[in-house]
Write a protein that holds these residues in place. Structure first.
Motif, PDB file in Angstrom:
ATOM      1  N   GLN A 335       0.413  -1.253  -0.134  1.00  0.00           N
ATOM      2  CA  GLN A 335      -0.032   0.173   0.148  1.00  0.00           C
ATOM      3  C   GLN A 335       0.986   1.278  -0.121  1.00  0.00           C
ATOM      4  O   GLN A 335       0.827   1.983  -0.718  1.00  0.00           O
ATOM      5  CB  GLN A 335      -1.274  -0.176   1.455  1.00  0.00           C
ATOM      6  CG  GLN A 335      -1.909   1.257   0.881  1.00  0.00           C
ATOM      7  CD  GLN A 335      -3.453   0.674  -0.150  1.00  0.00           C
ATOM      8  OE1 GLN A 335      -3.559   0.148  -0.248  1.00  0.00           O
ATOM      9  NE2 GLN A 335      -3.005   2.324  -0.942  1.00  0.00           N
ATOM     10  N   ARG A 516      -7.568 -13.818  -2.169  1.00  0.00           N
ATOM     11  CA  ARG A 516      -8.411 -12.738  -1.599  1.00  0.00           C
ATOM     12  C   ARG A 516      -9.941 -12.278  -2.471  1.00  0.00           C
ATOM     13  O   ARG A 516      -9.835 -12.788  -3.816  1.00  0.00           O
ATOM     14  CB  ARG A 516      -7.727 -11.341  -1.777  1.00  0.00           C
ATOM     15  CG  ARG A 516      -5.993 -11.254  -0.748  1.00  0.00           C
ATOM     16  CD  ARG A 516      -7.058 -10.650   0.420  1.00  0.00           C
ATOM     17  NE  ARG A 516      -5.411 -11.051   1.019  1.00  0.00           N
ATOM     18  CZ  ARG A 516      -5.734 -10.570   2.650  1.00  0.00           C
ATOM     19  NH1 ARG A 516      -7.246 -10.180   3.270  1.00  0.00           N
ATOM     20  NH2 ARG A 516      -4.768 -10.302   3.203  1.00  0.00           N
ATOM     21  N   ALA A 518     -12.689  -8.477  -1.843  1.00  0.00           N
ATOM     22  CA  ALA A 518     -12.872  -7.195  -1.171  1.00  0.00           C
ATOM     23  C   ALA A 518     -13.174  -7.547  -0.085  1.00  0.00           C
ATOM     24  O   ALA A 518     -13.240  -7.090   0.762  1.00  0.00           O
ATOM     25  CB  ALA A 518     -14.903  -7.866  -1.270  1.00  0.00           C
ATOM     26  N   GLY A 519     -11.116  -7.280  -0.200  1.00  0.00           N
ATOM     27  CA  GLY A 519      -9.851  -7.167   1.026  1.00  0.00           C
ATOM     28  C   GLY A 519     -10.167  -8.422   2.202  1.00  0.00           C
ATOM     29  O   GLY A 519      -9.487  -8.302   2.978  1.00  0.00           O
ATOM     30  N   GLU A 520     -11.513  -9.418   2.063  1.00  0.00           N
ATOM     31  CA  GLU A 520     -11.250 -10.348   2.890  1.00  0.00           C
ATOM     32  C   GLU A 520     -10.443 -11.649   2.334  1.00  0.00           C
ATOM     33  O   GLU A 520     -10.064 -12.099   0.837  1.00  0.00           O
ATOM     34  CB  GLU A 520     -12.440 -11.083   3.047  1.00  0.00           C
ATOM     35  CG  GLU A 520     -13.034 -10.418   4.019  1.00  0.00           C
ATOM     36  CD  GLU A 520     -12.693 -10.003   5.889  1.00  0.00           C
ATOM     37  OE1 GLU A 520     -12.270 -10.724   6.401  1.00  0.00           O
ATOM     38  OE2 GLU A 520     -13.619  -8.894   6.080  1.00  0.00           O
ATOM     39  N   GLU A 521      -9.831 -13.167   3.479  1.00  0.00           N
ATOM     40  CA  GLU A 521      -9.250 -13.650   3.208  1.00  0.00           C
ATOM     41  C   GLU A 521      -9.700 -15.074   2.742  1.00  0.00           C
ATOM     42  O   GLU A 521     -10.038 -15.560   4.399  1.00  0.00           O
ATOM     43  CB  GLU A 521      -7.627 -14.045   3.409  1.00  0.00           C
ATOM     44  CG  GLU A 521      -6.737 -14.870   2.643  1.00  0.00           C
ATOM     45  CD  GLU A 521      -5.248 -14.722   3.660  1.00  0.00           C
ATOM     46  OE1 GLU A 521      -4.348 -15.448   3.692  1.00  0.00           O
ATOM     47  OE2 GLU A 521      -5.178 -14.171   5.111  1.00  0.00           O
ATOM     48  N   ASP A 596     -10.771 -12.404  -6.472  1.00  0.00           N
ATOM     49  CA  ASP A 596      -9.547 -11.212  -7.101  1.00  0.00           C
ATOM     50  C   ASP A 596      -8.405 -11.081  -6.867  1.00  0.00           C
ATOM     51  O   ASP A 596      -7.902 -10.888  -8.625  1.00  0.00           O
ATOM     52  CB  ASP A 596      -9.431  -9.719  -5.629  1.00  0.00           C
ATOM     53  CG  ASP A 596     -10.984  -9.512  -5.777  1.00  0.00           C
ATOM     54  OD1 ASP A 596     -12.168 -10.226  -6.592  1.00  0.00           O
ATOM     55  OD2 ASP A 596     -11.048  -8.570  -4.278  1.00  0.00           O
TER      56      ASP A 596
END
Length: 649
Positions: A335, A516, A518-521, A596
């Protein structure tokens, strides 16, 4: 390695387009080689294909030259002899290519319009020799040939067959022995001679049964090192993890980054780039950014001079556009790097607009500065300096954050395990064994070895499959044994104990592929996954459920693909270069799941899996979840999916 890998493309004799070379190629197409040879023998003369290397004229007997092609794109072979350029695909056959300059101890040169590759017949197999220029086919009399002197301009005397004097000695041609020049090793000869062409004619045998098809396939994990694509057989891969900074160990080889504790085992961490003779990833990225920074600085100075000379209509935006292309090509995982890259992108966009405005401003100054000069000093100069400063910031951030882009592949090797750092894991895929040429052997005596070369997409894509058990030779294995021994009490060569320990781990653990969304694993058991592919264009099907992305063509088989975001009622988004399709096999029925990105292969023990709580914090319905994986004492949570419910009936 002298060059970056390019994705291989098929070489072709039709690439020789110059008229004189077309005539030469036509000469090589001999319908009756034996008859030609007999005629030449009776005339007491010989036909030679002549070519130049650094101004000196050389030749091969025409009977050794099969064709002449432009330099094809090649896949580099890790740790190969320095004169081996790599391998190319020549109409379905693997063609090893030698750089003649490096072979003769000369400095390498850049490819030009005249660079050619002679395809030579060596004991029934093909080898390519890159030369500076091909000249002609020359007939010489036996009387014009002499035995070679001991040394000629640094060329190994073993390479010479004869010295030919033409035009009263004014023209000297060195005739070479093709076998001596192209001698790479016995393994390359076996590979080229035993190479198989893929045939699609026998469709009945290829579709005899699903069991036979499975037996004819090999599952591999592909990954990237620079522009080169490699793979390990899936049965050698234990885990694929995100890279953590290892603990440094003194007095170890350069490619040993240190050690990490993985599942209560201390493993040596190897930088596979360095092991295979490539520069570290950090160096490559920093060099790219530094080049962009220098281009922007040069653009600023050249624009300053144009403003001073009242010639702003000649302001060139090409350097800025090139920098923009680089920025939009970059896709880091960190990031921090993403944020800095966004600053660079916005800065370049603004600077490009300012440059266009500058080129259209008046240059008339009168008693004051011209509008163009005033705008340059007030706006353009500052915009460019801010871009340059952001690029410097990016360079400083790369060493600390580049590990977030890389992955750690844990493989079985030397009776134990090695943790190998690679640039990027691409996909898990099935490859037909007929598409893999084994025992490639294009390696130096002390280098890493290949177990085969996979030829995909009609040979346009070559994947070098590494032999994990032979990645390290005794000279470095001994040092790694010390690394393991100092920290874990067990060396890498204590194979019996390690094998037993590995077996115990496998009996208590299950492997999962994590991804991944939507940001979740999330994770799926690896035994339910056939392969992982990059996203490709889907064909929409009418009246299908809303979560069906469409159908995809997987090597001739139509596979329905589910969009996981839509299936879980998450916000949809357009696919990008990280999007993957996980192909699952349920009782012979294949289904794809579009996600993703794919992260890693993870081992989870039964004690680390908890039942899903009644109230989920995640946005996925509880019916889709089979459990929660707890990693690092619960500091990291992974949602385990129930594929039967996700895919549905």
């Amino acid at each position: 390695m002298p060059k970056k890998l390019n994705k291989p493309q098929e070489g072709s004799a039709e690439a020789v387009v110059a008229p004189e070379e077309a005539a030469l190629t036509a000469t090589l197409e001999r319908p009756e080689d034996t008859a030609v040879s007999e005629v030449l023998r009776e005339a007491d003369e010989n036909q030679l294909v002549t070519f130049c290397i650094e101004g000196q004229e050389f030749a091969f007997d025409i009977m050794s030259v099969q064709e002449i092609i432009r330099q094809p794109q090649m896949a580099r072979i890790p740790m190969a002899s320095n004169y081996v350029e790599g391998v190319a695909n020549l109409r379905g056959n693997i063609l090893p290519v030698i750089d003649s300059r490096a072979r003769f101890g000369l400095s390498r040169s850049e490819e030009t319009d005249q660079t050619r590759v002679l395809v030579l017949d060596i004991d029934g197999s093909q080898t390519g020799l890159r030369v500076d220029q091909v000249r002609q086919v020359t007939r010489v009399q036996s009387a014009e040939e002499e035995a070679p002197p001991e040394v000629v301009k640094g060329v190994n005397e073993d390479f010479l067959r004869s010295v030919i004097k033409l035009d009263g000695g004014k023209r000297i041609i060195l005739e070479l022995d093709p076998k001596a020049v192209c001698r790479i090793g016995e393994s390359i000869r076996k590979t080229a001679k035993g190479a198989k062409k893929v045939s699609h004619g026998d469709s009945a045998s290829s579709r005899s049964s699903s069991h036979e098809n499975a037996a004819a396939m090999e599952q591999i994990v592909t990954f990237q090192l620079g522009d080169e694509e490699f793979a390990f057989p899936m049965d050698k891969v234990r885990e694929i993890l995100r890279v953590e900074r290892p603990n440094a160990v003194p007095d170890t080889p350069e490619h040993v980054m240190g050690v990490l504790t993985i599942r209560d085992k201390i493993l040596p961490v190897i930088d596979l780039r360095v092991l295979l003779g490539q520069p570290p990833l950090t160096d490559g990225i920093v060099a790219e950014v530094e080049t962009v920074r220098e281009q922007c600085a040069q653009w600023l100075e050249s624009t300053r001079m144009l403003v001073a000379s009242q010639d702003v209509d000649r302001v060139d935006e090409a350097a800025l556009e090139k920098a923009q292309r680089w920025v939009y090509h970059m896709n880091p995982a960190s990031q921090t790097l993403i944020d800095t890259l966004a600053k660079i992108r916005n800065g370049l966009d603004n600077l490009t607009r300012d440059a266009r405005k500058l080129a259209g401003l008046s240059q008339e100054s009168g008693d004051e500065k011209s509008p163009a000069a005033a705008f340059f000093e007030s706006t353009v100069e500052g915009s460019c300096k801010r871009v340059i400063d952001s690029l410097k910031e990016y360079i400083l951030q790369v060493p600390e954050h580049v590990l977030e882009d890389q992955r750690l592949i844990v493989v079985d090797a030397l009776g134990a395990q090695l943790a190998l750092v690679v640039d990027k894991v691409r996909e898990v895929m099935n490859v037909a064994r007929d598409d893999i040429e084994v025992s490639a052997g294009l390696n130096s005596d002390d280098g890493a070895e290949l177990s085969g070369i996979a030829k995909l997409d009609g040979g346009k894509r070559l994947i070098l499959i590494l032999e994990s058990s032979k990645l390290l030779e005794e000279r470095v294995a001994a040092k790694l044994t010390a690394v393991g021994g100092d920290h874990s009490g067990k060396g890498l060569n204590e194979r019996e104990g390690n094998a037993e320990n590995a077996s115990n781990v496998r009996s208590d653990e299950q492997q999962y592929i994590t991804f991944r969304l939507a940001g979740e694993e999330y994770a799926i058991p690896i035994n339910q996954i056939q392969e992982i592919d990059r996203y490709s264009k889907m064909t929409r099907t009418p009246k299908a459920p809303a979560y069906m992305e469409g159908v995809a063509n997987l090597r001739g088989e139509v596979i329905p693909v589910i969009n996981a975001r839509t299936r879980f009622d998450l916000e949809t988004r357009a696919p990008d270069d990280r999007t993957r399709v996980i192909i699952m096999d349920r009782d012979g029925k294949k289904t794809g799941l579009m996600v993703d990105s794919v992260n890693e292969v993870l081992n989870l023990a039964a004690r680390d899996i908890a039942a899903p709580p009644a109230t989920m914090s995640h946005s996925v319905d509880r019916e889709f979840i089979s459990g929660i994986g707890k990693i690092n004492s619960g500091k990291r949570m992974v949602v385990l999916l129930d594929i039967e419910n996700v895919v549905g009936n």
